[in-house]
Motif scaffolding. Structure first.
Motif, PDB file in Angstrom:
ATOM      1  N   SER A 101     -25.796  17.765  84.883  1.00 27.19           N
ATOM      2  CA  SER A 101     -24.936  16.598  85.128  1.00 27.19           C
ATOM      3  C   SER A 101     -23.520  17.044  85.477  1.00 27.19           C
ATOM      4  O   SER A 101     -22.894  16.502  86.399  1.00 27.19           O
ATOM      5  CB  SER A 101     -24.908  15.695  83.898  1.00 27.19           C
ATOM      6  N   GLU A 102     -23.020  18.028  84.745  1.00 24.65           N
ATOM      7  CA  GLU A 102     -21.690  18.572  85.019  1.00 24.65           C
ATOM      8  C   GLU A 102     -21.654  19.198  86.418  1.00 24.65           C
ATOM      9  O   GLU A 102     -20.691  19.017  87.170  1.00 24.65           O
ATOM     10  CB  GLU A 102     -21.328  19.608  83.965  1.00 24.65           C
ATOM     11  N   ALA A 103     -22.723  19.912  86.773  1.00 21.94           N
ATOM     12  CA  ALA A 103     -22.798  20.538  88.101  1.00 21.94           C
ATOM     13  C   ALA A 103     -22.765  19.485  89.197  1.00 21.94           C
ATOM     14  O   ALA A 103     -22.061  19.647  90.200  1.00 21.94           O
ATOM     15  CB  ALA A 103     -24.064  21.381  88.211  1.00 21.94           C
ATOM     16  N   LEU A 104     -23.501  18.405  89.024  1.00 19.87           N
ATOM     17  CA  LEU A 104     -23.521  17.339  90.023  1.00 19.87           C
ATOM     18  C   LEU A 104     -22.157  16.674  90.172  1.00 19.87           C
ATOM     19  O   LEU A 104     -21.730  16.345  91.286  1.00 19.87           O
ATOM     20  CB  LEU A 104     -24.579  16.297  89.674  1.00 19.87           C
ATOM     21  N   ARG A 105     -21.470  16.479  89.057  1.00 19.50           N
ATOM     22  CA  ARG A 105     -20.118  15.892  89.128  1.00 19.50           C
ATOM     23  C   ARG A 105     -19.186  16.810  89.924  1.00 19.50           C
ATOM     24  O   ARG A 105     -18.452  16.359  90.799  1.00 19.50           O
ATOM     25  CB  ARG A 105     -19.551  15.657  87.727  1.00 19.50           C
ATOM     26  N   GLU A 106     -19.216  18.086  89.613  1.00 18.93           N
ATOM     27  CA  GLU A 106     -18.347  19.040  90.305  1.00 18.93           C
ATOM     28  C   GLU A 106     -18.747  19.177  91.770  1.00 18.93           C
ATOM     29  O   GLU A 106     -17.893  19.235  92.648  1.00 18.93           O
ATOM     30  CB  GLU A 106     -18.392  20.406  89.618  1.00 18.93           C
ATOM     31  N   ILE A 157     -27.772  26.253  89.163  1.00 12.47           N
ATOM     32  CA  ILE A 157     -26.914  25.806  88.062  1.00 12.47           C
ATOM     33  C   ILE A 157     -27.000  26.741  86.865  1.00 12.47           C
ATOM     34  O   ILE A 157     -27.875  27.596  86.778  1.00 12.47           O
ATOM     35  CB  ILE A 157     -27.263  24.369  87.611  1.00 12.47           C
ATOM     36  N   ILE A 158     -26.105  26.531  85.934  1.00 16.03           N
ATOM     37  CA  ILE A 158     -26.124  27.247  84.660  1.00 16.03           C
ATOM     38  C   ILE A 158     -27.180  26.579  83.792  1.00 16.03           C
ATOM     39  O   ILE A 158     -27.055  25.404  83.449  1.00 16.03           O
ATOM     40  CB  ILE A 158     -24.745  27.187  83.976  1.00 16.03           C
ATOM     41  N   GLU A 169     -31.889  19.939  76.612  1.00 12.48           N
ATOM     42  CA  GLU A 169     -30.763  18.994  76.526  1.00 12.48           C
ATOM     43  C   GLU A 169     -29.479  19.632  77.060  1.00 12.48           C
ATOM     44  O   GLU A 169     -28.731  18.995  77.807  1.00 12.48           O
ATOM     45  CB  GLU A 169     -30.570  18.523  75.075  1.00 12.48           C
ATOM     46  N   LYS A 170     -29.237  20.865  76.690  1.00  9.60           N
ATOM     47  CA  LYS A 170     -28.048  21.570  77.160  1.00  9.60           C
ATOM     48  C   LYS A 170     -28.136  21.827  78.675  1.00  9.60           C
ATOM     49  O   LYS A 170     -27.140  21.733  79.384  1.00  9.60           O
ATOM     50  CB  LYS A 170     -27.884  22.888  76.395  1.00  9.60           C
ATOM     51  N   TYR A 181     -18.039  25.414  86.785  1.00  8.67           N
ATOM     52  CA  TYR A 181     -18.698  25.104  88.050  1.00  8.67           C
ATOM     53  C   TYR A 181     -17.775  25.195  89.251  1.00  8.67           C
ATOM     54  O   TYR A 181     -18.203  25.572  90.336  1.00  8.67           O
ATOM     55  CB  TYR A 181     -19.388  23.737  87.983  1.00  8.67           C
ATOM     56  N   ASN A 182     -16.521  24.873  89.091  1.00  9.05           N
ATOM     57  CA  ASN A 182     -15.593  24.987  90.210  1.00  9.05           C
ATOM     58  C   ASN A 182     -15.572  26.423  90.734  1.00  9.05           C
ATOM     59  O   ASN A 182     -15.736  26.666  91.927  1.00  9.05           O
ATOM     60  CB  ASN A 182     -14.195  24.536  89.776  1.00  9.05           C
TER      61      ASN A 182
END
Length: 115
Positions: free
Chosen positions: A101-106, A86-87, A94-95, A69-70
């Motif tokens: 969630s990973e995208a939002l964190r980044e 997003i990916i 689920e994936k 994501y970066n």
């Protein structure tokens, strides 16, 4: 709409839209009187203000998305996208949720104008 797996040339054209590198400008039907500076062109600014540019991760292209994501968000920003997608994972919610969630964190780490 663009995606992350496009060529560098396409990415530059996407960023410059509605301007181009050509000597002839379709907007004014002549050579560009503003030396390709869209900020001086009222027609170009008008078109740009009414255009939404989105980029996809390219996950469904031949090679898929092989970026984190970066890098993906940096690419979206370099292409001057209004929206970055997003990916996602076809038929795997689920994936996809984990990826979101990973995208939002980044995204939270960055100072980016993406929507």
């Amino acid at each position: 709409m663009g995606h992350a797996n496009t060529s560098k040339h396409f990415q530059e054209l996407f960023k410059k839209y509605p301007c181009s590198d050509d000597d002839f400008c379709d907007l004014v039907k002549s050579s560009c009187p503003y030396n390709h500076d869209i900020n001086k062109c009222s027609i170009g600014l008008s078109i740009k203000s009414r255009t939404v540019r989105a980029c996809d991760s390219g996950v469904f292209t031949k090679n898929g998305c092989d970026r984190g994501y970066n890098d993906l968000f940096e690419l979206y920003q370099n292409m001057d996208a209004d929206y970055g997608i997003i990916i996602d994972y076809l038929k795997d919610k689920e994936k996809t949720i984990k990826s979101a969630s990973e995208a939002l964190r980044e995204y939270g780490k960055k100072n980016t104008p993406l929507n």
